[in-house]
Design a protein around this motif. Structure first.
Motif, PDB file in Angstrom:
ATOM      1  N   SER A 124       5.565  14.199   1.237  1.00 16.19           N
ATOM      2  CA  SER A 124       6.769  14.706   0.585  1.00 16.19           C
ATOM      3  C   SER A 124       6.562  14.617  -0.922  1.00 16.19           C
ATOM      4  O   SER A 124       7.181  15.353  -1.675  1.00 16.19           O
ATOM      5  N   TYR A 125       5.732  13.657  -1.352  1.00 13.72           N
ATOM      6  CA  TYR A 125       5.327  13.546  -2.749  1.00 13.72           C
ATOM      7  C   TYR A 125       3.822  13.669  -2.838  1.00 13.72           C
ATOM      8  O   TYR A 125       3.100  13.209  -1.944  1.00 13.72           O
ATOM      9  N   LEU A 126       3.365  14.248  -3.941  1.00 10.31           N
ATOM     10  CA  LEU A 126       1.925  14.235  -4.240  1.00 10.31           C
ATOM     11  C   LEU A 126       1.616  12.978  -5.035  1.00 10.31           C
ATOM     12  O   LEU A 126       2.355  12.642  -5.958  1.00 10.31           O
ATOM     13  N   PRO A 127       0.550  12.258  -4.696  1.00  8.17           N
ATOM     14  CA  PRO A 127       0.204  11.085  -5.502  1.00  8.17           C
ATOM     15  C   PRO A 127      -0.365  11.510  -6.857  1.00  8.17           C
ATOM     16  O   PRO A 127      -0.825  12.635  -7.012  1.00  8.17           O
ATOM     17  N   ARG A 128      -0.340  10.590  -7.815  1.00  7.81           N
ATOM     18  CA  ARG A 128      -0.949  10.863  -9.119  1.00  7.81           C
ATOM     19  C   ARG A 128      -2.462  10.735  -9.018  1.00  7.81           C
ATOM     20  O   ARG A 128      -3.209  11.454  -9.646  1.00  7.81           O
ATOM     21  N   ALA A 129      -2.914   9.769  -8.204  1.00  3.89           N
ATOM     22  CA  ALA A 129      -4.351   9.541  -8.059  1.00  3.89           C
ATOM     23  C   ALA A 129      -4.596   8.908  -6.698  1.00  3.89           C
ATOM     24  O   ALA A 129      -3.689   8.366  -6.078  1.00  3.89           O
ATOM     25  N   GLY A 130      -5.853   8.978  -6.264  1.00  2.00           N
ATOM     26  CA  GLY A 130      -6.246   8.289  -5.047  1.00  2.00           C
ATOM     27  C   GLY A 130      -6.339   9.210  -3.843  1.00  2.00           C
ATOM     28  O   GLY A 130      -6.156  10.432  -3.942  1.00  2.00           O
ATOM     29  N   HIS A 131      -6.659   8.589  -2.725  1.00  2.00           N
ATOM     30  CA  HIS A 131      -6.903   9.331  -1.488  1.00  2.00           C
ATOM     31  C   HIS A 131      -6.201   8.657  -0.327  1.00  2.00           C
ATOM     32  O   HIS A 131      -6.022   7.442  -0.308  1.00  2.00           O
ATOM     33  N   ALA A 132      -5.842   9.469   0.657  1.00  2.00           N
ATOM     34  CA  ALA A 132      -5.310   8.951   1.917  1.00  2.00           C
ATOM     35  C   ALA A 132      -6.004   9.749   3.018  1.00  2.00           C
ATOM     36  O   ALA A 132      -5.548  10.828   3.388  1.00  2.00           O
ATOM     37  N   TYR A 133      -7.137   9.223   3.464  1.00  2.00           N
ATOM     38  CA  TYR A 133      -7.940   9.945   4.448  1.00  2.00           C
ATOM     39  C   TYR A 133      -7.347   9.739   5.838  1.00  2.00           C
ATOM     40  O   TYR A 133      -7.314   8.626   6.358  1.00  2.00           O
ATOM     41  N   TYR A 134      -6.909  10.835   6.430  1.00  5.07           N
ATOM     42  CA  TYR A 134      -6.366  10.798   7.778  1.00  5.07           C
ATOM     43  C   TYR A 134      -7.449  11.303   8.735  1.00  5.07           C
ATOM     44  O   TYR A 134      -8.015  12.374   8.533  1.00  5.07           O
ATOM     45  N   HIS A 135      -7.729  10.506   9.760  1.00 10.93           N
ATOM     46  CA  HIS A 135      -8.790  10.854  10.707  1.00 10.93           C
ATOM     47  C   HIS A 135      -8.193  11.586  11.900  1.00 10.93           C
ATOM     48  O   HIS A 135      -7.564  10.963  12.750  1.00 10.93           O
TER      49      HIS A 135
END
Ligand SMILES: Nc1ncnc2c1ncn2[C@@H]1O[C@H](COP(=O)(O)OP(=O)(O)O)[C@@H](O)[C@H]1O
Ligand SMILES: [Mg+2]
Length: 248
Positions: A69-80
């Protein structure tokens, strides 16, 4: 029953979060508000992470960022996924829409239902969209409404007229009727009575045993104590200096 205990297979990751940060630009105040910074964790199949922290620490914002619902400013969220890995922080909106339909559920205390749709149809809808015949989907929906203590007179009624607690039960039944692989839970029990909370915890235990990964904030954390594998505490970020420099 612990599905990992009887097998030597390493648990499969569902989510790997790395360096995830989110800030809000408060243009009218010419301020930047840091919701959370440099968050990292891994969540495996069948794991349950309890998210804690003071009011305003960024718990809801983290869950909303994982739901994109929000875009992060930085980083990753890897969904497998079963087919491969997708970074929720960078994925196209169309891919996010598919994941929300099939794999990632978000449960809050608020029902955001379309007007003039019966409670039982609202609950049955995810099953119908997944191809379950209407009559069977309705039957399951009624079973879930019963489990959460929604009286049968209310099943054909419109939830916009329901009490807050009743709306929340409809919401939970809808959110949990179709098992997903990752569940994001934002205080889903905040206005529920004890019996409905017990029904919810039973359902979450079943989902966990079947391999569903969960990360959640709970108003009554003692309810879910038996499910929790790990706790992640978000610290409130306080800006010590510099915040006033941008304001003229
Ligand atoms: N859409 C938004 N715009 C600006 N600030 C926001 C927004 N959403 C949340 N915040 C701010 O981000 C901080 C974290 O909020 P939230 O994630 O709701 O905290 P929690 O769920 O831990 O109580 C709070 O200071 C809140 O005011
Ligand atoms: Mg919150």
């Amino acid at each position: 029953m612990n599905i990992h205990a009887s097998t030597s297979r390493a648990p499969a990751p569902v989510l790997r979060v790395e360096g995830l940060s989110k800030q809000f630009e408060m243009h009218h105040l010419q301020r930047t508000l840091f919701a959370f910074d440099n968050i990292g964790f891994r969540l495996d199949e069948g794991e349950f992470i309890l998210l804690t922290g003071e009011n305003g620490a960024g718990k809801s914002t983290l869950l909303r960022t994982l739901y994109r619902s929000y875009l992060p400013r930085a980083g990753h969220a890897y969904y497998h996924t079963r087919e491969g890995v997708i970074d929720l922080a960078a994925a196209a909106d169309v891919d996010i829409a598919v994941l929300r339909r099939r794999e990632i559920g978000f449960v809050t205390q608020f029902l955001n239902a379309r007007p003039r749709v019966a409670a039982e149809e609202i609950v049955a809808e995810p099953l119908r969209l997944a191809g379950t015949p209407h009559a069977e989907a309705l039957e399951q929906a009624r079973r879930w409404l019963t489990a959460f203590g929604v009286k049968s007179q209310l099943w054909p009624a419109y939830p916009s007229t329901f009490s807050g607690g009743e709306q929340q039960k409809v919401n939970l039944a809808r959110a949990l009727i179709l098992p997903q692989r990752l569940l994001l839970l934002d205080e889903p029990t905040a206005s529920l009575d004890r019996d409905a909370r017990r029904a919810l915890v039973e359902r979450l235990a079943e989902l966990k045993a079947s391999g569903v990964a969960m990360i959640g904030v709970f108003h009554h954390p003692e309810d879910v104590a038996s499910l929790v594998d790990r706790e992640i505490r978000l610290e409130t970020i306080r800006i010590a200096d510099g915040a006033d420099d941008v304001a003229e």
